[in-house]
Design a protein around this motif. Structure first.
Motif, PDB file in Angstrom:
ATOM      1  N   VAL A 146     -15.931  -8.058 -12.534  1.00  0.00           N
ATOM      2  CA  VAL A 146     -15.427  -7.128 -11.504  1.00  0.00           C
ATOM      3  C   VAL A 146     -15.855  -5.703 -11.855  1.00  0.00           C
ATOM      4  CG1 VAL A 146     -13.336  -6.103 -10.542  1.00  0.00           C
ATOM      5  CG2 VAL A 146     -13.490  -8.568 -10.798  1.00  0.00           C
ATOM      6  N   LEU A 147     -15.707  -5.350 -13.133  1.00  0.00           N
ATOM      7  CA  LEU A 147     -16.081  -3.990 -13.549  1.00  0.00           C
ATOM      8  C   LEU A 147     -17.582  -3.744 -13.417  1.00  0.00           C
ATOM      9  CD1 LEU A 147     -14.535  -1.537 -14.865  1.00  0.00           C
ATOM     10  CD2 LEU A 147     -13.171  -3.559 -14.466  1.00  0.00           C
ATOM     11  N   PRO A 160     -13.587  -4.094  -1.460  1.00  0.00           N
ATOM     12  CA  PRO A 160     -12.535  -4.840  -2.175  1.00  0.00           C
ATOM     13  C   PRO A 160     -12.763  -4.896  -3.677  1.00  0.00           C
ATOM     14  CG  PRO A 160     -13.563  -6.212  -0.453  1.00  0.00           C
ATOM     15  CD  PRO A 160     -14.206  -4.873  -0.407  1.00  0.00           C
ATOM     16  N   ILE A 161     -14.022  -5.029  -4.087  1.00  0.00           N
ATOM     17  CA  ILE A 161     -14.306  -5.085  -5.538  1.00  0.00           C
ATOM     18  C   ILE A 161     -13.963  -3.754  -6.191  1.00  0.00           C
ATOM     19  CG2 ILE A 161     -16.207  -5.179  -7.230  1.00  0.00           C
ATOM     20  CD1 ILE A 161     -17.300  -7.532  -5.715  1.00  0.00           C
ATOM     21  N   GLY A 166     -10.440  -0.763  -9.650  1.00  0.00           N
ATOM     22  CA  GLY A 166      -9.528   0.375  -9.836  1.00  0.00           C
ATOM     23  C   GLY A 166      -8.153  -0.095 -10.273  1.00  0.00           C
ATOM     24  N   TRP A 167      -7.684  -1.164  -9.651  1.00  0.00           N
ATOM     25  CA  TRP A 167      -6.361  -1.699 -10.004  1.00  0.00           C
ATOM     26  C   TRP A 167      -6.362  -2.227 -11.440  1.00  0.00           C
ATOM     27  CZ3 TRP A 167      -4.369  -6.472 -11.408  1.00  0.00           C
ATOM     28  CH2 TRP A 167      -2.963  -6.569 -11.390  1.00  0.00           C
ATOM     29  N   ILE A 168      -7.441  -2.940 -11.801  1.00  0.00           N
ATOM     30  CA  ILE A 168      -7.524  -3.473 -13.181  1.00  0.00           C
ATOM     31  C   ILE A 168      -7.455  -2.325 -14.184  1.00  0.00           C
ATOM     32  CG2 ILE A 168      -9.126  -4.529 -14.858  1.00  0.00           C
ATOM     33  CD1 ILE A 168      -9.973  -6.457 -12.696  1.00  0.00           C
TER      34      ILE A 168
ATOM     35  N   ASN B 194       9.943  -1.982   5.395  1.00  0.00           N
ATOM     36  CA  ASN B 194       8.683  -1.224   5.206  1.00  0.00           C
ATOM     37  C   ASN B 194       7.716  -1.979   4.291  1.00  0.00           C
ATOM     38  OD1 ASN B 194       9.143   1.480   6.560  1.00  0.00           O
ATOM     39  ND2 ASN B 194      10.998   1.244   5.323  1.00  0.00           N
ATOM     40  N   LEU B 195       7.845  -3.302   4.231  1.00  0.00           N
ATOM     41  CA  LEU B 195       7.011  -4.087   3.310  1.00  0.00           C
ATOM     42  C   LEU B 195       5.529  -3.970   3.681  1.00  0.00           C
ATOM     43  CD1 LEU B 195       7.615  -5.858   0.902  1.00  0.00           C
ATOM     44  CD2 LEU B 195       7.524  -7.845   2.380  1.00  0.00           C
ATOM     45  N   SER B 196       4.721  -3.611   2.714  1.00  0.00           N
ATOM     46  CA  SER B 196       3.282  -3.456   2.986  1.00  0.00           C
ATOM     47  C   SER B 196       2.505  -3.780   1.721  1.00  0.00           C
ATOM     48  CB  SER B 196       3.027  -2.015   3.439  1.00  0.00           C
ATOM     49  OG  SER B 196       1.906  -1.490   2.824  1.00  0.00           O
ATOM     50  N   LEU B 197       1.261  -4.232   1.890  1.00  0.00           N
ATOM     51  CA  LEU B 197       0.429  -4.553   0.726  1.00  0.00           C
ATOM     52  C   LEU B 197      -0.556  -3.423   0.411  1.00  0.00           C
ATOM     53  CD1 LEU B 197      -0.319  -8.340   1.294  1.00  0.00           C
ATOM     54  CD2 LEU B 197       1.146  -7.329  -0.445  1.00  0.00           C
ATOM     55  N   ALA B 198      -0.351  -2.274   1.023  1.00  0.00           N
ATOM     56  CA  ALA B 198      -1.244  -1.129   0.772  1.00  0.00           C
ATOM     57  C   ALA B 198      -1.098  -0.680  -0.686  1.00  0.00           C
ATOM     58  CB  ALA B 198      -0.877   0.014   1.710  1.00  0.00           C
ATOM     59  N   ALA B 199      -2.168  -0.104  -1.205  1.00  0.00           N
ATOM     60  CA  ALA B 199      -2.175   0.283  -2.617  1.00  0.00           C
ATOM     61  C   ALA B 199      -1.101   1.326  -2.924  1.00  0.00           C
ATOM     62  CB  ALA B 199      -3.551   0.812  -2.995  1.00  0.00           C
ATOM     63  N   ASP B 200      -0.802   2.183  -1.937  1.00  0.00           N
ATOM     64  CA  ASP B 200       0.221   3.207  -2.197  1.00  0.00           C
ATOM     65  C   ASP B 200       1.590   2.800  -1.621  1.00  0.00           C
ATOM     66  OD1 ASP B 200      -0.606   3.339   0.373  1.00  0.00           O
ATOM     67  OD2 ASP B 200      -0.733   5.532   0.496  1.00  0.00           O
ATOM     68  N   GLY B 201       1.731   1.508  -1.286  1.00  0.00           N
ATOM     69  CA  GLY B 201       3.008   1.016  -0.761  1.00  0.00           C
ATOM     70  C   GLY B 201       4.012   0.809  -1.874  1.00  0.00           C
TER      71      GLY B 201
END
Lengths: 207, 278
Positions: A146-147, A160-161, A166-168, B194-201
């Motif tokens: 992924v990185l 998405p990658i 970023g999340w990892i 307000n459930l959301s899967l957004a990164a800043d949720g």
């Protein structure tokens, strides 16, 4: 005298550096600056010691005409030429043309190439390490992929990658790095205490 | 392997031929660069051509290690050792001795080295004296005196590291780990509506904080060897390995990309700056 004085110096200076951290007075800060300057000045003599050692080893190789002595001569030649360029009255110092050219056309290419060479060795190491023989190896492989794919133009997959990478980096990577850093911090405190209190004395050598 | 005066092998004819071919190839390259250079004078073209050809030679010499250890690689390696030792020595001399010590030590020396004189300070003479004492290590009978300056460096570093690491690597990391496990919590109703899967949720942010807290604790458990990793402790340790594996994979990916970018840089140098075919 041979062992007691160095141990005392280590204790006094170590204790001073700890105490001054908690004393926000100007005198404490000045003393801290002085001590850091001391360290830098003494450290440069340690480097001189290392270079003297390199010269001595190379010279012995040449004198004894031992295996590959020609390369030792090359090392000494490179060293003396660079020192000559770096000495202002003769070569012009650190801003001289020859000094900068030697840096740009000898040091930079060799250093960059040595590091880039590691790409090949890492590729072969990766082949051995990344065979997904277990679930944990697969996790390692997935995270690395992924990185690495993050910087590749993969069309609709790029976003998405990028987000996943970023999340990892921000979540699991941060967690493990923190655990490692906390361990390093504790280890460093313990080691420093051992040195300051004279429990760890291996730096004194044998006598 | 030949190690003494006798029993030393001279290079075989094949090696000699290879050396001559390589020398001729780079000589042609130099001439070619010198004749096609864009500088104002012929001398500058010859000089620049030589420098680029030499850098290309060193680059290829290092790459030749991929095949095997060989005289070209050893040439580049040993030249680099000598040049870099001198580089750091000169840099240290000018920036530390001249830049740091001389302005506090002597007006005459400050004038000689063209650095502004600041003020006399015996502290700097003491540091210089300690530095000279460090060189006593070279004398077999007086080598023990070198422990004094070594003790100064070790004691100072130990004291400095103790407070620095305690603050930055321990307290700051522990402090930053304890983030709210329910970010911006305003009750279950608000959360589900307000459930959301957004990164800043709220969900993703809270889950991230949970993973960080649990990951740090489990990572620490993995490094704790005073207790056998069994039961709950073993489960936490195994979770710690998972988190660590993700991190090692990420670090590996980063390092590989860094090395690949260096490789691209060297290949660009060879094909663009040297061969001019890009």
């Amino acid at each position: 005298m041979k062992r007691q004085l160095p141990l005392m110096l280590v204790f006094l200076l170590g204790a001073f550096m700890i105490i001054q951290y908690f004393v926000p007075a100007q005198a404490s800060l000045d003393a801290y600056e002085f001590i850091l300057d001391w360290m830098i000045i003494i450290g440069i003599f340690a480097m001189a010691l290392g270079i003297w050692s390199l010269m001595r080893v190379s010279w012995h190789k040449i004198k004894r005409r031992s295996h590959d002595w020609q390369y030792a001569a090359l090392t000494l030649a490179g060293l003396f030429i660079m020192v000559l360029f770096g000495f202002e009255p003769i070569g012009g110092g650190l801003k001289s043309y020859l000094w900068l050219q030697f840096y740009e056309f000898v040091m930079v290419p060799v250093l960059a190439t040595i590091f880039s060479l590691l790409a090949f060795f890492m590729a072969s190491a990766a082949y051995r390490a990344f065979r997904a023989r277990s679930l944990l190896a697969a996790v390692l492989l997935g995270s690395a992929m992924v990185l690495m794919f993050r910087v590749l133009p993969l069309g609709p997959l790029s976003d998405p990658i990028n987000e996943l990478a970023g999340w990892i980096l921000v979540v699991p990577n941060l967690a493990a790095k923190r655990a490692i850093l906390i361990g390093v911090g504790l280890g460093m405190v313990a080691t420093s205490l051992k040195v300051i209190l004279g429990i760890e004395r291996s730096y004194l050598g044998r006598d | 392997m030949a190690t003494g005066n006798g029993n030393r092998k001279s290079p075989s004819n094949a090696v000699k031929i290879i050396l001559v071919i390589v020398a001729v190839v780079f000589l042609i390259s130099w001439i070619s660069k010198a004749t096609t250079g864009m500088a104002d004078s012929t001398w500058l073209n010859i000089r620049d051509g030589f420098l680029i050809t030499f850098a290309a030679f060193l680059t290829l010499s290092i790459f030749s290690f991929l095949y095997n250890d060989n005289p070209f690689y050893k040439f580049a390696e040993h030249l680099y050792v000598g040049v870099s030792a001198a580089y750091w020595m000169c840099l240290g001399f000018w920036s530390i001795i001249v830049g740091n010590f001389v302005p506090h030590a002597s007006k005459t020396l400050s004038t000689f080295f063209k650095v502004p004189f600041q003020e006399y300070s015996w502290f700097y003479y003491v540091a210089f004296a300690f530095g000279v004492i460090l060189l006593m290590r070279l004398l077999p009978k007086a080598g023990w005196i070198a422990r004094w300056p070594l003790a100064v460096i070790i004691g100072t570093t130990a004291g400095f590291n103790l407070s620095r690491y305690l603050h930055s690597d321990f307290m700051s990391q522990v402090g930053n780990t304890f983030q709210p496990l329910f970010v911006d919590w305003q009750g279950a109703g608000h959360f589900f509506s307000n459930l959301s899967l957004a990164a800043d949720g709220q969900l993703v942010m809270s889950a991230g904080n949970w993973i960080v807290v649990v990951g740090v604790l489990c990572g620490l458990v993995y490094f704790f060897f005073s207790k056998e990793h069994k039961g709950m402790f073993g489960a936490a340790s195994r979770l710690g390995i998972w988190i660590l594996m993700i991190t090692f994979g990420a670090s590996f990916g980063y390092t590989v990309m860094g090395r690949i970018s260096l490789l691209v840089g060297r290949i660009t140098f060879l094909f663009d700056d040297w061969l001019s075919i890009l």
